[in-house]
Design a protein around this motif. Structure first.
Motif, short mmCIF file in Angstrom:
data_model
loop_
_atom_site.label_atom_id
_atom_site.label_comp_id
_atom_site.label_asym_id
_atom_site.label_seq_id
_atom_site.Cartn_x
_atom_site.Cartn_y
_atom_site.Cartn_z
N THR A 377 27.23 -34.50 85.18
CA THR A 377 28.63 -34.75 85.53
C THR A 377 29.56 -33.74 84.87
O THR A 377 30.21 -32.95 85.55
N ILE A 378 29.60 -33.72 83.55
CA ILE A 378 30.57 -32.86 82.87
C ILE A 378 30.23 -31.39 83.05
O ILE A 378 31.09 -30.52 82.95
N GLY A 379 28.96 -31.08 83.38
CA GLY A 379 28.58 -29.70 83.62
C GLY A 379 29.25 -29.08 84.82
O GLY A 379 29.26 -27.86 84.99
N GLN A 380 29.85 -29.92 85.70
CA GLN A 380 30.52 -29.43 86.90
C GLN A 380 32.04 -29.38 86.74
O GLN A 380 32.74 -29.02 87.69
N THR A 381 32.55 -29.75 85.56
CA THR A 381 34.00 -29.88 85.42
C THR A 381 34.61 -28.68 84.71
O THR A 381 33.95 -27.98 83.94
N SER A 477 35.99 -37.40 76.97
CA SER A 477 34.64 -37.03 76.53
C SER A 477 33.66 -38.17 76.80
O SER A 477 34.03 -39.23 77.31
N ASP A 478 32.41 -37.96 76.42
CA ASP A 478 31.32 -38.93 76.48
C ASP A 478 31.09 -39.44 77.90
O ASP A 478 31.56 -40.49 78.31
N PHE A 479 30.31 -38.66 78.67
CA PHE A 479 30.01 -38.99 80.06
C PHE A 479 28.63 -39.63 80.22
O PHE A 479 28.03 -39.58 81.28
N GLY A 480 28.14 -40.24 79.15
CA GLY A 480 26.80 -40.84 79.20
C GLY A 480 26.67 -41.98 80.18
O GLY A 480 25.58 -42.27 80.67
N MET A 481 27.78 -42.67 80.48
CA MET A 481 27.73 -43.79 81.42
C MET A 481 28.28 -43.43 82.80
O MET A 481 28.39 -44.27 83.68
N ALA A 482 28.63 -42.16 82.99
CA ALA A 482 29.31 -41.74 84.22
C ALA A 482 28.37 -41.78 85.41
O ALA A 482 27.15 -41.78 85.30
N LYS A 483 28.99 -41.82 86.60
CA LYS A 483 28.27 -41.75 87.87
C LYS A 483 28.79 -40.56 88.66
O LYS A 483 29.99 -40.40 88.83
N LEU A 484 27.86 -39.74 89.16
CA LEU A 484 28.20 -38.59 89.99
C LEU A 484 28.13 -39.02 91.44
O LEU A 484 27.09 -39.48 91.90
N CYS A 485 29.25 -38.90 92.18
CA CYS A 485 29.34 -39.40 93.54
C CYS A 485 29.71 -38.26 94.48
O CYS A 485 30.88 -37.90 94.60
N PRO A 486 28.74 -37.64 95.16
CA PRO A 486 29.00 -36.40 95.89
C PRO A 486 29.76 -36.55 97.18
O PRO A 486 30.33 -35.60 97.66
N ARG A 487 29.79 -37.74 97.81
CA ARG A 487 30.41 -37.85 99.13
C ARG A 487 31.43 -38.98 99.14
O ARG A 487 31.22 -40.03 98.55
#
Length: 640
Positions: A377-381, A477-487
């Motif tokens: 997630t954060i790698g794309q921001t 910060s802290d994206f350990g619980m994040a969800k990546l939603c591409p569409r």
């Protein structure tokens, strides 16, 4: 424990290899020499890990396919990486350097459109010969020039909005006002220097491209070539790579006496003896590895799964570090910044002197799901209000994340402590500064929900996860619980409950309150706004699971503009922005998700006049401990 029959099979296999070592030159060795490849006016040497149509698949690494592309009657060597198309201008095998130019920029004096350049982190890493250029598009012009920020004159639009760029990953705070988008582009360091000095135009600098180091073939390939072999790929080999030699296939290199299939009988026997000795060593190694694996089986994580997801979502701005690198950066983990269930955070310094915070994850953290989430997630921001992830380490059981260092710690220290322990000289934050921080957090969340290539739900917004840089600019910060939603409009699975008690939206506890969505982050943000005011109250009125006074109920009683807030440390000058923050906070924590504003609307509400805001209905406010009923079941998340 391996069976004896398995060992016997290995012995028979290698004895067969020994007896056949004097056969003619191995076919794959003969098929994989470096190839001269002409494309347009250029003549390239194509060797491992690259391949073209004239080379067999096993002569190159998967995903590194080069082709001769035709555009505007011009032929150029082309390569596709992470769905982005690049022209290859040069290949340096000695330094493993690949020089690339984005096809969008070729032949344009002021190229556009602009999107973040993503590079497969499993195959490449940024070279030390390039830098990152951050481009701020269609911004409100600042009142005076800003050091190290440069205007891109050719991008001035019809409405008078400017575009700017800066080099590397410094912070911007909010000095540029609002911009329509922000992207990160790689650029050759030399071209960047000449552009800043006025020797090279903006478009011309981008057309000079950038360079990356390729990773396949690192180390072992040079050993293979120096021993007389040719590098290749074999998916069934222990490490996928292989060394093709005149007399067969080997792991890393040919044996010194096995450079030829023709020679004196004594030479061939020496070769046979050498190969058999190597076979015996290999069998011993296999036994040792098998025994070690079975004794540590419960501790082994699925590292290939982690690497595959990093490869899929990798960004050029991320570097892959070894665990040895991490130890050097942190000086053997000398200075600890904090510790939690996720692991430990240490202070470190990169070779260029840049200070970083290194999060070393606990080895017991399951299959690395939090680590995967954070990198993917954060790698794309790339945003002024989102903390910058500079790199990662995944080596066996060792996993670490490397971030920019935030010298002023977390927001939690400022709103829950009467005397902050942060490094700033201020003991408390003014309401005006808290308002700026609240606006910055909102912009960061707006970017995550709407501005990224793939939308991101954070699921753990709280003061502890808001870090402050040297200028007190907030960073999510802290994206350990994040969800990546591409569409847009997609539904993803979410098992269990995500977030921290006190900041979790009601629908995360129970689907009876509605569908989980980006509005769940809005709820958490609203609680942070109310905490900013609640932290100024008497300690006895703070959130306590054993207390009868739940602090949002207490705050709602003071939202009416007829009551002065001076008793709570609010001056007449600050009362309007404090009351505005309270009103926006209560809109954000409305019980039903559909009644909450989007983060884009929240930003507008904060920047607008309080006269335009109506007091929201009082939400159904209960202590979060009263909302937890039974266990958390698997639910779905709908992305609006």
């Amino acid at each position: 424990m391996p069976r004896f029959s398995h060992v016997l099979v290995l012995i028979v296999f290698f004895l067969h290899a020994c007896s056949s070592s004097s056969q003619p030159v191995y076919a794959r060795y003969a098929n994989c020499p470096p190839t001269s490849y002409v494309c347009g006016d250029a003549n390239f040497t194509i060797g491992y890990p690259f391949r073209v149509d004239s080379r067999h698949d096993y002569c190159g690494y998967p995903g590194l396919y080069l082709s001769c592309s035709t555009s505007n009657d011009t032929n150029s060597l082309a390569l596709t990486i992470s769905n982005n198309n690049f022209y290859v201008t040069s290949i340096n095998y000695d330094n493993r350097l690949l020089y690339l130019v984005d096809t969008i920029f070729a032949g344009q004096s002021c190229p556009q459109p602009y999107v973040n350049t993503t590079i497969d982190a499993g195959l490449y890493r940024a070279s030390d010969r390039c830098t990152n250029l951050t481009l701020f598009i269609n911004c409100t012009a600042p009142s005076s020039p800003i050091p190290a920020i440069y205007d891109v004159l050719c991008l001035l639009n019809a409405t008078g909005q400017h575009s700017y760029y800066r080099l590397d990953n410094g912070t911007m705070d909010n000095v540029l006002g609002r911009c329509s988008s922000t992207v990160v582009l790689p650029m050759a360091q030399d071209a960047a220097t000449r552009m800043v000095n006025g020797e090279l135009g903006f478009g011309a600098a981008l057309q000079e491209g950038f360079s990356v180091n390729w990773l396949p073939g690192t180390g072992w390939c040079s050993n293979c070539v120096s021993s007389g072999g040719r590098c290749g790929y074999n998916s069934s080999a222990p490490r996928a790579h292989t060394c093709f030699c005149p007399n067969g296939t080997f792991i890393d290199s040919c044996y010194p006496t096995a450079r030829s299939g023709t020679g004196k009988p004594s030479d061939r026997w020496k070769s046979i003896i050498g190969i058999c000795a190597g076979a015996a060593s290999f069998i011993t190694g296999c036994l040792f590895i098998t025994l070690w694996y079975h004794s540590h089986k419960k501790e082994v994580i699925d590292a290939k799964r982690v690497e595959a997801i990093i490869k899929k979502h990798g960004s050029l701005a991320l570097r892959s570090y070894t665990y040895s690198d991490v130890k050097k950066i942190t000086k053997s983990f000398r200075e600890k910044l904090g510790q939690g269930g996720y692991g430990t955070v240490f202070k470190g310094k990169l070779l260029d002197g840049h200070l970083v915070a290194v999060k070393v994850l606990s080895e017991s953290k399951g299959d690395g799901e939090d680590f995967i989430n954070e990198v993917a997630t954060i790698g794309q921001t790339s945003h002024v209000n989102v903390v910058t992830l500079r790199g990662f380490c995944v080596q066996g059981l060792k996993r670490a994340l490397i971030y920019d260092f935030m010298p002023n710690g977390s927001l939690e220290k400022y709103i829950f402590s009467e005397s902050t322990t942060a490094t700033t000289t201020e003991t408390t934050l003014s309401w005006e500064k808290l308002y700026e921080i609240a606006t910055g957090i909102a912009r960061g969340l707006e970017y995550l929900h709407r501005g990224c290539n793939a939308r991101i739900l954070h699921f753990d917004i709280k003061p502890h996860n808001i870090l402050l840089d040297q200028d007190l600019c907030p960073k999510i910060s802290d994206f350990g619980m994040a969800k990546l939603c591409p569409r847009k409009g997609s539904i993803v699975s979410m098992e269990g409950m995500r977030g921290t008690i006190g900041y979790i939206a009601p629908e995360v506890f129970s689907r009876a309150f509605g569908t989980i969505s980006s509005k769940s982050d809005v709820y958490s943000y609203g609680m942070v706004l109310l905490e900013m005011f609640g932290g100024k109250r008497e300690k006895s009125l703070r959130l306590d699971s054993a207390s009868d006074t739940y602090f949002p109920n207490w705050i709602y009683q003071h939202i009416d503009q007829s009551e002065s807030l001076m008793a709570y440390g609010v001056t007449n000058e600050s009362e309007e922005i404090v009351r505005k923050m309270m009103i926006v906070g209560f809109w954000c924590i409305q019980t039903m998700p559909e009644d909450r504003p989007s983060m884009s609307r929240v930003v507008d509400m904060l920047k607008g006049s309080i006269q335009e805001l109506s007091i929201p209905p009082k939400p159904c406010l209960s202590s979060p401990f009263d909302l937890i009923v039974g266990s958390c079941a698997t639910s779905s998340v709908y992305i609006e």
